[in-house]
Write a protein that holds these residues in place. Sequence first.
Motif, PDB file in Angstrom:
ATOM      1  N   HIS A 264      51.448  17.742  -9.241  1.00 58.12           N
ATOM      2  CA  HIS A 264      52.394  18.491  -8.424  1.00 58.12           C
ATOM      3  C   HIS A 264      51.894  18.581  -6.979  1.00 58.12           C
ATOM      4  O   HIS A 264      52.651  18.375  -6.040  1.00 58.12           O
ATOM      5  N   TYR A 265      50.606  18.877  -6.826  1.00 61.90           N
ATOM      6  CA  TYR A 265      50.065  19.267  -5.525  1.00 61.90           C
ATOM      7  C   TYR A 265      50.009  18.088  -4.558  1.00 61.90           C
ATOM      8  O   TYR A 265      50.208  18.258  -3.366  1.00 61.90           O
TER       9      TYR A 265
ATOM     10  N   ARG B  44      52.838  22.417  -1.802  1.00 55.62           N
ATOM     11  CA  ARG B  44      52.142  21.159  -2.083  1.00 55.62           C
ATOM     12  C   ARG B  44      51.858  20.420  -0.784  1.00 55.62           C
ATOM     13  O   ARG B  44      52.415  20.755   0.263  1.00 55.62           O
TER      14      ARG B  44
END
Lengths: 382, 530
Positions: free
Chosen positions: B88-89, B167
């Motif tokens: 995700h990040y 993110r």
Amino acid sequence: MDFIPFDYATLRLVWWLLLGVLLIGFAVMDGFDLGVGALLPFVARTDAERRVVVNTIGPVWEGNQVWLILGGGAIFAAFPPLYAVSFSGFYLAMFAILFALILRPVGFKFRGKIDDPRWRGTWDWALFIGGAVPALIFGVAVGNVLLGVPYHFEPNLRPVYTGGFFALLSPFALLAGLVSVALLVAHGAGMLVLKTDGPVAARAARYGSLAALLGAVLFALAGVWIANGIPGLRIESLVDGNAPSNPLAKSVVAAPGLWFDSYRAMPATVLAPIAGLLGALASALALHRRRGGLALVASGVSLAGVILTVGFAIFPFLLPSSSMPSASLTLWDASSSHLTLWIMLLATIVFLPLILAYTTWVYRVLRGKVTADSLGDNPNAY
Amino acid sequence: MIDHTVVELSRLQFALTAMYHFLFVPLTLGLSILMAIMESVYVMTGRDVWRRMTLFWGVLFGINFAMGVATGIVMEFQFGMNWAYYSHYVGDIFGAPLAIEGLMAFFLEATFIGLFFFGWNKLGKVQHLAVTWLVALGANFSALWILVANGWMQNPVGAVFNPDTMRMEITDFMAVIFNPVAQAKFVHTVSAGYVTGAVFVMSISAFYLLRGRHVEFAKRSIAVAASFGLAAALSVVVLGDESGYAATEHQKMKLAAIEGMWHTEKAPAPFTAFGIPHQNAQENSYEVKIPYLMGLIATRSLSGEIPGILELVDRAEHRIRGGQVAYAALERLRADRNDAEARKVFDQYWPDLGHGLLLKRYREDIGNATPQEISQAAMDTVPQVAPLFWTFRAMAGIGFYLIAFFALSFWWVTTGRLWQKRWFLRLALWTLPLPWIASECGWFVAEYGRQPWAVEGVLPTFYAASGLALHEIAITLAGFVALYTVLLVVEVKLMLKSIRKGPADTALPPDPTPATAPQAAAIARNAAHG
């Protein structure tokens, strides 16, 4: 590259379509490899027959599998939260797929290296697992997407999955798994009828047409089941297709019948389930008449139809959450940034046509039936 | 917070599967080019021994390639499986090179590998040669994109943190591609692959010469491998990725750890050839230092100063405090994204956010961290020195040995004296495992040396893991170890079987259609004129 001629919402929709293209590419191209693997122990009984079956897909399966790898990479690049939630949530199921897929390349390569019935029998079963298990689990996964999966996010958007492995094996999900196995087996049978003759082709036609019929019936059954018992989702808040990707910024309702919203809003989308159903029936008929090429096209249309049916049904959702519906990932709030989607689109526009062109050339070079005789003079055959 | 045991087992699983995968990658990189060279000679000269060489090395290549494909799928999927928060990040940046690798490289390689094996009697000579080169090209493009992705983890350029999406997001894709760390790594890694291919061909051919079998075949193979190997071995060291170590703060930490350099030394710094590092005492015993060498290697100058570990820890502590400010501003932004003052603070301090996250190991509310916790988190930025110190020296030692090995081989091949030197042929046999050991050591230095970061300065490894249940990671770890062990045994067994069988028994497919003979003749003519 800094100038992006399309707005964010358009690129998100384009990538939703491209995701469909890649999944269909995988199902149509690698699908027959999986189907042939699943059929291997049943359509071919002697070692000579099994060699023929293995070598129908031997030269091409590696390229076909890249559709899956690219599919994984494209989900990572275009919809990172979807990649994060689904791959970690379905953890043990993904491991089972990987385990089965690891057996495939080595099965092909190792099988023919030692001339011993037990050795070859072992790798034949490895190839069977490498075909049947992914076919089943991919279907089960799609079933779970329709049912919704228990996950939510922490405030820093860390995904938290609250289900276990066995919860994935609900009756509806298993039904979806069987649809997948049946249609991929029919697709593989089409390839075998096209590329082989004699008893192998005869058995493939028989099992394949049964599988195609079963696939059509189970697909229809799944549709009835969704209409009568499986709740869908709908976004209640205003959707801004150009907003930053954050799945926690919307409200969602769950109610039965909502998975038919898209079909009501755009009746033309009904063509997808029709293609899924008629394609399967046409494939059964073509296999029965031993028309391999036609059967392959028909089962390909069916697979595409089934994938689009699911995509349209859950649109604009990508992965519904059963435990916190408002956290469900949609194509509007689970994509990469505007710039990444644009860069990836440019790369796809350049390379996808090239891939299609050289793949076509390779299939042209390799056209023609595979027989025990034709294998005899190639030391590199599996 | 993610359970510590789950994080450690996830790291172990990633390390094992990646290092296992990399047993096969270097040979694919090197052998594909060597086969393409051999087949080019065949097409240009029309001499059949070169085709037999391509075919025989192709058989071994095929076994190796199958293992590479089998273990490569795992790599593509396990970021999402085991490193969900990482995905995700940084997926907005990291996913793109992986996807482009599939589009541009792996599709090419995997589509044509089938024709390489099945196309000998379906294609003309030149067509088949083109197929072989496309396989080699695909393999090398693959390495490029994978190292662009990995280079970004070492030196995360061209991206900023977006508080709205929580993110990192891309701002400059060209910076990601032309990341100096990625470029240095790419050249270093593919050169190491070429060396591996060359050593593989040298060793097996030496085995035949020692046994007096397939002599003509083996001599030609050695001639190709020795010249190719010498160029590659020089390239690995000269274009090694030492140059990338000056690029960033943590690359500097990695360099200092490799050197066991606890304190900043006056420029130009000496190179510690030997020593026994002690992590807790922060000193080395039994040091043997070579003056000036380190400064020259790392900064390419006599005046460039290389900071020591403890100085870098001080800098990290400063950045952790900046990270606390960034985190507090981020929390305010999350409550009200229109808070202009918070955004101003965040814009100033966001590059330190990752350092702030290091405190998450000790407490959730990192703004209230005690001074002890902050200095502890700063000390966490020091990787374990002794393993890096030793693996680096093993890798570099093998690198220099291989330059000498190939220089001697090349000299004796060109003067025709190699074939009598049985001791050297025996040495070639024993050299076989060295490039693999060097490659694994190199990746260990690169990845273990990056700890505690998954992405340097951006995301700590412990913060990047998926929140899996302990039994899940235990099942998959045991499953991978069991399956991979069985496959390795089978793979080595089949390799040895094919090697014992040898090239003479590799049955030949019928000659390609005569229609293409004029093309080959034309190429041979051009080659003769060119």
